[in-house]
Design an enzyme around this catalytic site. Structure first.
Site, PDB file in Angstrom:
ATOM      1  N   ARG A 230       0.859  -1.179   0.000  1.00 49.05           N
ATOM      2  CA  ARG A 230       0.000   0.000   0.000  1.00 49.05           C
ATOM      3  C   ARG A 230       0.898   1.233   0.000  1.00 49.05           C
ATOM      4  O   ARG A 230       1.919   1.268   0.700  1.00 49.05           O
ATOM      5  CB  ARG A 230      -0.920   0.035   1.228  1.00 49.05           C
ATOM      6  CG  ARG A 230      -2.081  -0.961   1.166  1.00 49.05           C
ATOM      7  CD  ARG A 230      -3.105  -0.597   0.072  1.00 49.05           C
ATOM      8  NE  ARG A 230      -4.216  -1.547   0.017  1.00 49.05           N
ATOM      9  CZ  ARG A 230      -4.264  -2.618  -0.775  1.00 49.05           C
ATOM     10  NH1 ARG A 230      -3.257  -2.885  -1.589  1.00 49.05           N
ATOM     11  NH2 ARG A 230      -5.321  -3.407  -0.774  1.00 49.05           N
ATOM     12  N   ASP A 254       4.511  -0.204  -7.023  1.00 44.38           N
ATOM     13  CA  ASP A 254       3.250  -0.571  -7.677  1.00 44.38           C
ATOM     14  C   ASP A 254       2.094   0.176  -7.015  1.00 44.38           C
ATOM     15  O   ASP A 254       0.959   0.101  -7.479  1.00 44.38           O
ATOM     16  CB  ASP A 254       3.017  -2.083  -7.566  1.00 44.38           C
ATOM     17  CG  ASP A 254       1.780  -2.522  -8.330  1.00 44.38           C
ATOM     18  OD1 ASP A 254       1.686  -2.183  -9.529  1.00 44.38           O
ATOM     19  OD2 ASP A 254       0.894  -3.181  -7.738  1.00 44.38           O
ATOM     20  N   GLU A 259      -2.465   7.532  -4.749  1.00 44.79           N
ATOM     21  CA  GLU A 259      -2.808   6.900  -6.025  1.00 44.79           C
ATOM     22  C   GLU A 259      -4.282   7.005  -6.392  1.00 44.79           C
ATOM     23  O   GLU A 259      -4.637   6.904  -7.569  1.00 44.79           O
ATOM     24  CB  GLU A 259      -2.391   5.417  -6.018  1.00 44.79           C
ATOM     25  CG  GLU A 259      -3.244   4.540  -5.108  1.00 44.79           C
ATOM     26  CD  GLU A 259      -2.855   3.075  -5.162  1.00 44.79           C
ATOM     27  OE1 GLU A 259      -1.662   2.772  -5.034  1.00 44.79           O
ATOM     28  OE2 GLU A 259      -3.762   2.238  -5.314  1.00 44.79           O
ATOM     29  N   HIS A 291      -0.675  -0.076  -9.622  1.00 39.47           N
ATOM     30  CA  HIS A 291      -1.385  -1.080  -8.815  1.00 39.47           C
ATOM     31  C   HIS A 291      -1.830  -2.263  -9.685  1.00 39.47           C
ATOM     32  O   HIS A 291      -2.997  -2.647  -9.689  1.00 39.47           O
ATOM     33  CB  HIS A 291      -2.591  -0.435  -8.112  1.00 39.47           C
ATOM     34  CG  HIS A 291      -2.920  -1.092  -6.809  1.00 39.47           C
ATOM     35  ND1 HIS A 291      -3.157  -0.401  -5.647  1.00 39.47           N
ATOM     36  CD2 HIS A 291      -3.023  -2.404  -6.467  1.00 39.47           C
ATOM     37  CE1 HIS A 291      -3.416  -1.248  -4.669  1.00 39.47           C
ATOM     38  NE2 HIS A 291      -3.332  -2.477  -5.142  1.00 39.47           N
TER      39      HIS A 291
HETATM   40  P1  NAI Z   1      -1.098 -11.398   4.832  1.00 33.51           P
HETATM   41  O1  NAI Z   1      -2.168 -10.966   5.768  1.00 33.51           O
HETATM   42  O2  NAI Z   1      -1.013 -12.827   4.445  1.00 33.51           O
HETATM   43  O3  NAI Z   1       0.339 -10.975   5.430  1.00 33.51           O
HETATM   44  C1  NAI Z   1       0.586  -9.745   6.013  1.00 33.51           C
HETATM   45  C2  NAI Z   1       1.748  -9.922   6.974  1.00 33.51           C
HETATM   46  O4  NAI Z   1       2.059  -8.637   7.524  1.00 33.51           O
HETATM   47  C3  NAI Z   1       1.425 -10.848   8.153  1.00 33.51           C
HETATM   48  O5  NAI Z   1       2.442 -11.803   8.316  1.00 33.51           O
HETATM   49  C4  NAI Z   1       1.340  -9.905   9.335  1.00 33.51           C
HETATM   50  O6  NAI Z   1       1.749 -10.511  10.552  1.00 33.51           O
HETATM   51  C5  NAI Z   1       2.318  -8.814   8.906  1.00 33.51           C
HETATM   52  N1  NAI Z   1       2.124  -7.578   9.643  1.00 33.51           N
HETATM   53  C6  NAI Z   1       0.982  -7.080  10.187  1.00 33.51           C
HETATM   54  N2  NAI Z   1       1.249  -5.928  10.831  1.00 33.51           N
HETATM   55  C7  NAI Z   1       2.578  -5.703  10.691  1.00 33.51           C
HETATM   56  C8  NAI Z   1       3.454  -4.676  11.142  1.00 33.51           C
HETATM   57  N3  NAI Z   1       2.997  -3.655  11.906  1.00 33.51           N
HETATM   58  N4  NAI Z   1       4.751  -4.761  10.815  1.00 33.51           N
HETATM   59  C9  NAI Z   1       5.227  -5.810  10.081  1.00 33.51           C
HETATM   60  N5  NAI Z   1       4.459  -6.812   9.621  1.00 33.51           N
HETATM   61  C10 NAI Z   1       3.147  -6.747   9.933  1.00 33.51           C
HETATM   62  O7  NAI Z   1      -1.249 -10.447   3.578  1.00 33.51           O
HETATM   63  P2  NAI Z   1      -0.792 -10.728   2.080  1.00 33.51           P
HETATM   64  O8  NAI Z   1      -1.843 -11.479   1.358  1.00 33.51           O
HETATM   65  O9  NAI Z   1       0.600 -11.257   2.098  1.00 33.51           O
HETATM   66  O10 NAI Z   1      -0.801  -9.240   1.488  1.00 33.51           O
HETATM   67  C11 NAI Z   1       0.113  -8.255   1.954  1.00 33.51           C
HETATM   68  C12 NAI Z   1      -0.328  -6.901   1.450  1.00 33.51           C
HETATM   69  O11 NAI Z   1      -0.207  -6.859   0.031  1.00 33.51           O
HETATM   70  C13 NAI Z   1      -1.822  -6.585   1.685  1.00 33.51           C
HETATM   71  O12 NAI Z   1      -2.006  -5.974   2.962  1.00 33.51           O
HETATM   72  C14 NAI Z   1      -2.163  -5.645   0.588  1.00 33.51           C
HETATM   73  O13 NAI Z   1      -2.045  -4.316   1.086  1.00 33.51           O
HETATM   74  C15 NAI Z   1      -1.088  -5.881  -0.463  1.00 33.51           C
HETATM   75  N6  NAI Z   1      -1.626  -6.349  -1.747  1.00 33.51           N
HETATM   76  C16 NAI Z   1      -1.307  -5.635  -2.875  1.00 33.51           C
HETATM   77  C17 NAI Z   1      -1.761  -6.056  -4.111  1.00 33.51           C
HETATM   78  C18 NAI Z   1      -1.392  -5.336  -5.383  1.00 33.51           C
HETATM   79  O14 NAI Z   1      -2.010  -5.574  -6.430  1.00 33.51           O
HETATM   80  N7  NAI Z   1      -0.404  -4.458  -5.374  1.00 33.51           N
HETATM   81  C19 NAI Z   1      -2.627  -7.228  -4.229  1.00 33.51           C
HETATM   82  C20 NAI Z   1      -2.841  -7.930  -2.986  1.00 33.51           C
HETATM   83  C21 NAI Z   1      -2.372  -7.483  -1.794  1.00 33.51           C
END
Ligand code: NAI
Length: 343
Positions: A230, A254, A259, A291
């Site tokens: 994000r 990305d 954005e 994105h």
């Molecule tokens: P996920 O929920 O599987 O993993 C997120 C990780 O971040 C978890 O291990 C969690 O413990 C950790 N986390 C939470 N708070 C934290 C903090 N304060 N400091 C460090 N780590 C922390 O999520 P996933 O599926 O891996 O997605 C990650 C991010 O990718 C999403 O939040 C979303 O914003 C972004 N995303 C972007 C996309 C794009 O098209 N550019 C598409 C899909 C997701």
């Protein structure tokens, strides 16, 4: 059941139309984003289907309730644009927690390779029959240190990809995964040791501007930053300063903090009013994609399938395992987590 589908793009339509028809749901597609000025379009619908840059704040939530809407179905994983706590006892909020972690992680590596091997420059040169190699020197990833912030679904796929390239991987996560074979370090240590840093954590109050000027000061000179999570994880002004000072070696973005007014639209031929974005894009060592990390055929099909299943689950059973825990607003550290609501 009618569902108002906001911020619809041509690539959304085939999969959602097909899933809707198969399951008796009628999607009404609107190009416009959901916000207080457009919320009236949801009249007569039981659900709204929204994406990353739609606004689901308290005023929009109250208006949706007045209109009789019961479900906010996010067709994405992130939910930072939804005031979850305000939804409590008003609206059900569901999301698509995983649709293709590979799509995002592979895009992160595509950006990294493009940037450090100057593929974006070489492509334009050879199109112009310019076969000079001056200024195209890159560096090997093999043996370098990748620092991964957030080791969830996407972060772990990216870790595997980095290991495949022979990189040393270190990671920081607020909730480290015990026994996952990941070498966790503190955030400060990660910033200081990494040659490449990739952000894969959600945007929360705590992670807002995680990469700010003081974080940038800690970086190794020449470190590459990748953000496919994000935009607001990075203070864009501080990043720009870091690039101008030659502290940041390259940035692969990305996502971008501001954005929502720009991405997913064609501004070619217009004056770009966002000076920070314009300046970032003008840098030879910055690559911006709008994105698009999620945008693969596999991901689009999975998104449509899960979104429709989420809506049907709530409508038919009153329960959906992808419902966000909107009392505490925290999916990861809520006591009941994804297995149920915390209220
Ligand atoms: P996920 O929920 O599987 O993993 C997120 C990780 O971040 C978890 O291990 C969690 O413990 C950790 N986390 C939470 N708070 C934290 C903090 N304060 N400091 C460090 N780590 C922390 O999520 P996933 O599926 O891996 O997605 C990650 C991010 O990718 C999403 O939040 C979303 O914003 C972004 N995303 C972007 C996309 C794009 O098209 N550019 C598409 C899909 C997701």
């Amino acid at each position: 059941m009618k569902i108002a589908f906001f911020d619809a793009k041509p690539y959304d339509l085939p999969a959602f139309k097909a899933e809707g028809e198969k399951n008796g749901l009628e999607f009404i597609f609107y190009d416009t984003k959901l916000n207080i000025d457009t919320v009236a379009l949801a009249a007569g619908c039981k659900a709204v289907c929204v994406f990353v840059n739609d606004t689901v704040d308290s005023s929009v939530i109250d208006r949706l309730c007045d209109l009789g809407v019961k479900i906010v179905a996010l067709r994405c994983a992130g939910y930072n644009n939804v005031d979850l706590e305000h939804c409590f006892k008003k609206l059900h909020v569901v999301h698509v927690p995983a649709y293709s972690p590979y799509a995002v992680a592979e895009h992160a590596m595509a950006l990294l390779l493009t940037s450090i091997r100057r593929i974006h420059k070489a492509y334009i040169r050879t199109k112009d029959f310019n076969f000079s190699l001056s200024g195209l020197t890159g560096f090997d990833l093999h043996g370098k240190t990748a620092g991964i912030i957030g080791t969830g679904r996407i972060g772990r796929v990216f870790i595997d990809i980095c290991r495949g390239f022979g990189m040393n991987v270190i990671a920081y996560d607020k909730f480290p995964a015990e026994g996952a074979g990941i070498d966790y370090v503190s955030l400060d240590e990660l910033l200081e040791r990494s040659d490449v840093i990739s952000l894969h954590c959600p945007l929360t109050e705590e992670t807002h501007h995680l990469i700010d000027s003081s974080a940038i000061d800690r970086l190794k000179t020449g470190a590459v930053i990748i953000n496919t999570s994000r935009g607001a994880l990075i203070d864009a002004e501080a990043l720009l300063e870091g690039i101008k000072k030659r502290k940041v070696g390259a940035a692969c973005l990305d996502v971008y903090e501001e954005e929502s007014d720009v991405f997913f639209r064609d501004f070619s031929g217009h004056i770009m009013s966002d000076d920070t974005l314009a300046r970032l894009i003008s840098m030879p060592n910055v690559i911006v994609t709008s994105h698009q990390a999620f945008l693969t055929e596999e991901a689009l099909e999975n998104i449509a399938e899960t979104t429709v299943a989420n809506i049907l689950d709530l409508n038919e059973n009153g329960y959906c395992e992808n419902e966000l825990c909107y009392r505490c607003g925290k999916v990861e550290d809520c006591k009941k987590g994804r297995s149920g609501r915390c209220f």
